[in-house]
Design an enzyme around this catalytic site. Structure first.
Site, PDB file in Angstrom:
ATOM      1  CE  LYS A  11      -3.303   2.108   3.259  1.00  0.00           C
ATOM      2  NZ  LYS A  11      -3.963   3.004   2.330  1.00  0.00           N
TER       3      LYS A  11
ATOM      4  CB  THR B 100      -3.350   7.170   2.664  1.00  0.00           C
ATOM      5  OG1 THR B 100      -4.561   7.163   3.413  1.00  0.00           O
ATOM      6  CG2 THR B 100      -2.603   8.473   2.934  1.00  0.00           C
TER       7      THR B 100
ATOM      8  CD  GLU C 192      -5.642   3.349  -0.563  1.00  0.00           C
ATOM      9  OE1 GLU C 192      -5.334   2.591   0.380  1.00  0.00           O
ATOM     10  OE2 GLU C 192      -5.991   4.532  -0.399  1.00  0.00           O
TER      11      GLU C 192
HETATM   12  C1  LIG Z   1      -8.822   9.287  10.858  1.00  0.00           C
HETATM   13  C2  LIG Z   1      -8.780   8.780   9.456  1.00  0.00           C
HETATM   14  O1  LIG Z   1      -9.494   9.239   8.581  1.00  0.00           O
HETATM   15  N1  LIG Z   1      -7.926   7.791   9.196  1.00  0.00           N
HETATM   16  C3  LIG Z   1      -7.732   7.093   8.031  1.00  0.00           C
HETATM   17  C4  LIG Z   1      -8.189   7.493   6.792  1.00  0.00           C
HETATM   18  C5  LIG Z   1      -7.900   6.683   5.710  1.00  0.00           C
HETATM   19  N2  LIG Z   1      -7.219   5.553   5.905  1.00  0.00           N
HETATM   20  C6  LIG Z   1      -6.918   4.665   4.786  1.00  0.00           C
HETATM   21  C7  LIG Z   1      -8.063   3.845   4.327  1.00  0.00           C
HETATM   22  C8  LIG Z   1      -7.706   3.603   2.872  1.00  0.00           C
HETATM   23  O2  LIG Z   1      -6.710   2.647   2.736  1.00  0.00           O
HETATM   24  C9  LIG Z   1      -7.072   4.879   2.498  1.00  0.00           C
HETATM   25  C10 LIG Z   1      -8.019   5.790   1.792  1.00  0.00           C
HETATM   26  O3  LIG Z   1      -8.723   6.597   2.639  1.00  0.00           O
HETATM   27  O4  LIG Z   1      -6.519   5.429   3.679  1.00  0.00           O
HETATM   28  C11 LIG Z   1      -6.781   5.185   7.128  1.00  0.00           C
HETATM   29  O5  LIG Z   1      -6.150   4.124   7.297  1.00  0.00           O
HETATM   30  N3  LIG Z   1      -7.042   5.959   8.175  1.00  0.00           N
END
Ligand SMILES: CC(=O)Nc1ccn([C@H]2C[C@H](O)[C@@H](CO)O2)c(=O)n1
Length: 108
Positions: A25, A28, A78
């Protein structure tokens, strides 16, 4: 005079830890509130649930993306299918169209 605050921390849901550490990954996708990461800087990464530190990431790029423009390449970065990625984003950021792709590299 304005002061620029450079973020030095990032959290991920703990279910993504192994994919980040294995290099599967590499992006994000965040909302506007988390769009201020600065390319060339390094952040300490912890789990969102427990606040447990697990790595450092070098921020490579931060680019705006519309939810509707997410594609198979984003999903591949991802380590998900596109349907899975859209479902995850819809859960975390319901109704948000304006998002940001944060591309990073694991600091070894
Ligand atoms: C607090 C918060 O929002 N934390 C997050 C946001 C996104 N992610 C990850 C989930 C997906 O893999 C990507 C895309 O949003 O990022 C996360 O782990 N924590």
């Amino acid at each position: 005079m304005s002061t620029t605050i450079i973020p030095t921390e990032m959290t991920f849901f703990s279910r993504f830890e192994s994919d980040i550490l294995s290099g599967k990954k590499t992006i994000t996708i965040r909302d506007e509130a988390e769009s201020y990461y600065v390319p060339g800087t390094t952040v300490d990464v912890s789990t969102y649930e427990e606040g447990r530190w697990f790595c450092r990431l070098n921020i490579l790029t931060v680019d705006p993306i519309a939810f509707n423009d997410l594609n198979e390449f984003h999903a591949q970065q991802e380590n998900m299918t596109l349907a899975e990625l859209k479902a995850v984003i819809h859960d975390i950021y319901p109704g948000i169209e304006k998002l940001y792709v944060v591309n990073y590299a694991l600091v070894k």
